[in-house]
Design an enzyme around this catalytic site. Sequence first.
Site, PDB file in Angstrom:
ATOM      1  N   SER A   1      -9.964   1.536   2.977  1.00  0.00           N
ATOM      2  CA  SER A   1      -8.439   2.545   1.796  1.00  0.00           C
ATOM      3  C   SER A   1      -7.582   1.880   1.526  1.00  0.00           C
ATOM      4  O   SER A   1      -6.746   2.193   0.346  1.00  0.00           O
ATOM      5  CB  SER A   1      -8.165   3.776   2.787  1.00  0.00           C
ATOM      6  OG  SER A   1      -7.215   2.915   3.699  1.00  0.00           O
TER       7      SER A   1
ATOM      8  N   LYS B   1       0.749  -0.951  -0.069  1.00  0.00           N
ATOM      9  CA  LYS B   1       0.086  -0.181  -0.062  1.00  0.00           C
ATOM     10  C   LYS B   1       1.215   0.780  -0.248  1.00  0.00           C
ATOM     11  O   LYS B   1       2.157   1.573   0.802  1.00  0.00           O
ATOM     12  CB  LYS B   1      -0.892  -0.287   0.906  1.00  0.00           C
ATOM     13  CG  LYS B   1      -1.547   1.230   1.441  1.00  0.00           C
ATOM     14  CD  LYS B   1      -2.824   0.396   2.189  1.00  0.00           C
ATOM     15  CE  LYS B   1      -3.756   1.992   2.680  1.00  0.00           C
ATOM     16  NZ  LYS B   1      -4.961   1.617   3.746  1.00  0.00           N
TER      17      LYS B   1
ATOM     18  N   SER C   1     -10.034  -0.537   7.270  1.00  0.00           N
ATOM     19  CA  SER C   1      -9.493  -0.391   5.834  1.00  0.00           C
ATOM     20  C   SER C   1      -8.796  -1.308   5.352  1.00  0.00           C
ATOM     21  O   SER C   1      -8.168  -1.587   4.086  1.00  0.00           O
ATOM     22  CB  SER C   1      -8.463   1.330   6.032  1.00  0.00           C
ATOM     23  OG  SER C   1      -8.985   2.160   5.769  1.00  0.00           O
TER      24      SER C   1
END
Lengths: 59, 461
Positions: free
Chosen positions: B154, B79, B178
């Site tokens: 997210s 990420k 997330s």
Amino acid sequence: MPEPMPEPLFDAMIARAGLVLTPAQRASILDASRYLTAANERLRPQDQVALEPATVFRP
Amino acid sequence: MNELPLGLAAAARLIAAKQVSPVELAETALARAARLNPELHAFIRLTPDLARQQARAAEERQMAGTLKGPLDGIPIGHKDIYETAGIPTTGHSRILEHHVPAQDAAVVRAWAEAGAVTIGKTATHEFAWGGPSFDLPWPPARNPWDTSRFTGGSSTGTGAAVAAGIVLGGTGSDTGGSIRGPAGLCGLAGIKPTYGLCSRAGVLPLAHSLDTTGPIAWTVEDCALLLQPMAGHDPADPSSADRPAPDLLGGLEGGVKGLRIGVIRHFHERDITASPAVRAGVDHLADVLRAEGAVVSEVTLPPLTDFHFAGWLILMSEAHAVHEPWLRARFNEYGEILRERLALAALVSAADYLQAQRRRRQLCQQVAAAMEDVDLLVTAAQVSEAPPIDQVPKFAGLESPGLTMPFNLTGQPALAVCTGFGVGGLPVGAQIIGRPFADALVLRAGHAFERATNWRAKRAM
């Protein structure tokens, strides 16, 4: 859902944060401030001012 | 090789048996990324040079019989809030578009030392909060099960990349859901570990008292393999728990016989009404665990709304503290969604924040009391199947209670597993939650569920 935050308070807090909003941004964020009002109405203890607010410091 | 093996554990077995080369896996992952990323936008940056270098090194170890373990030679993604030395780490934001860290995040370093092969940096909501946004330098990731749909956020790109079979696992972060959101909506496994189990050093923060790092992968077993090298004390992260790293793999096959499992039915049936497929998925999970020998009962926790409001006031206050200098100086460089969410956060007072922390402490005590008679909790992971990506509200998350925030507040480990498919063939998921630092038990139960069902056999694309 509660009303948005009072506009004078909203404008003061936005100014304190150093932000300058366009009219569209102001309208959008002011409208969303109703979620904060709802949160505070839900979480604030009533008539229990001495409740420990979870900030005990243990040296 | 046109596609990767179905799952990290399966690939690790093939590497160990010298039936597949890490270089072959890396080239397959890169080719698949080249083909699918223009539609999915799972990666905002591919790292082919690094991937090939790491894959060749893994192949040399494979040939020499000196493999480091099950992650050696496995293609993964990070990420883009995890700092990577010499590789831009942007937070998917114009603010950090040209930020090139000097060091790897602790978790990036741990996975690299275990031999993982970095294919690229994955998309995220802007700074792990603002999205899905269409006004940033990179478009939002799309759901491989239906590219008109949201991935959940997210950790959007990691969810999309794993579901599309571009990588076999990746890093996520979880402040209000997330990791479990993308895992749930993309039909994957993802664990938000116990707060403090895994280092956050070198990870762009969102809210310090809620942020956790963790993995997303195809199966629970894959998550356990990825989580093991992440777990353990790191003095560079002040929140890191000073305790020995747990063994997350030794008991994984132990099953659930005799475990006591409490279903928090009111969360997904009364506090909010989850979709029929989501509710059926929770029942299915409970039924399977019962059939595997667990004792299943119903548990009542405080109303979901209390977790929701306390969680969001804390998240917003802490996020505003992180972003305040940029917000003052570079307000219009943020995307519209994060810009307005952070401006809203500026309206939370110190008294509001402290009252939310007070309620948080009560909620932790109430959940701990409710778990005196059960070992694990179960509830839904998401309220519904993935919505259309262009219909996610600007203040999504605030508008109605989510099912993941409670366990960010309490710090407990919470695992999302795929429990089937609903409307449009879209996946649905449920959560398994344990006591603090019972991450191994949570993984054991999730693995028992996957072992007894066939949901992991179906690919998204």
